[in-house]
Motif scaffolding. Structure first.
Motif: not given
Length: 252
Positions: A31-35, A94-98
């Motif tokens: 999900i994070v990668t796609r974003d 976005r690393r805090k979303r991982l």
């Protein structure tokens, strides 16, 4: 960026190289990668991302070119470096979303820790992910402690995965002074593409049916051993040790 890996004492010769695929083998952060891809696409092209090319075990460099094509963008010479740079920034933002939106694969942390205890082993990654993002993916879940990122192979390097495997072996040889071949290099991954890379590039292969491919598909592709997942660390260690322990042909 600090790396926790430390070379073992001089008396401990490194004679085993274990390379891990990352996505769907060690972590799932799709999900994070796609974003991050969507943001990088917007930065580079000025347009919203409509369709992201499927990963299918391919390097980021290949995914970028196909993504541009399927969205009607003709690739120019500077598109790849600009896109990969923007992707690194977008992913870091976005690393805090991982940890909130992703997960470590079952048993990944214990498997890395257990394999690290094998005599003469060095662990790194062979991944389609660019290096900066690979580090962030593993650090987010505490999976980086036993990984030497300096000798891995990454998605910004425009090579087929089999060639990238040989690049990683060369880096390990330069670092440790030991030749790494199909006799003492193990790739652990979840897709038939990983198996193909091992067979062509020159490595033993442990397939893990936690992602893109079923156990039967991994076996049919030529994996030396296939595990359902990484949840049994002792099983992972036994697989690596069994494949890389020299056989005494004179015994018996």
């Amino acid at each position: 960026m600090a790396v926790l890996w430390q070379d073992p004492p001089q008396e401990a010769a490194i004679n085993r190289l274990v390379l891990w695929n990352i996505d769907l083998t060690l972590v799932d952060v799709a999900i994070v990668t796609r974003d991050a891809y969507a943001e990088a696409f917007r930065v580079v092209t000025g347009r919203p991302l409509v369709k992201l090319a499927p990963a299918m075990g391919r390097p980021d460099s290949e995914i970028v070119f196909e993504t541009l094509a399927v969205n009607g963008i003709k690739a120019e010479d500077d598109h790849l470096p600009r896109f990969l740079s923007a992707l690194a920034v977008a992913f870091a933002d976005r690393r805090k979303r991982l940890t909130a939106e992703g997960r470590a694969m079952p048993g990944a942390k214990d498997a890395l820790k257990a394999v690290a205890k094998l005599d003469g082993v060095a662990q790194s990654v062979l991944t389609g992910t660019i290096k900066s993002n690979a580090v962030l993916k593993l650090k987010a879940f505490g999976l980086d402690k036993h990984v030497n990122f300096d000798i891995g192979g990454y998605g910004e390097e425009v090579y087929p995965k089999a060639t990238l495997l040989q690049v990683a072996q060369g880096r390990a040889k330069e670092r440790f002074g030991t030749p790494f071949t199909a006799a003492n290099t193990v790739l652990i991954g979840d897709s038939t593409r990983d198996v193909q890379a091992a067979r062509i590039g020159g490595a033993l292969m442990i397939g893990v049916a936690s992602g893109r491919s079923m156990m039967g598909e991994l076996r049919e592709a030529g994996a030396d051993l296939v595990l359902p997942d990484l949840s049994n660390a002792s099983e992972v260690v036994a697989a690596v040790a069994g494949l890389t322990t020299p056989v005494d042909r004179k015994a018996g």
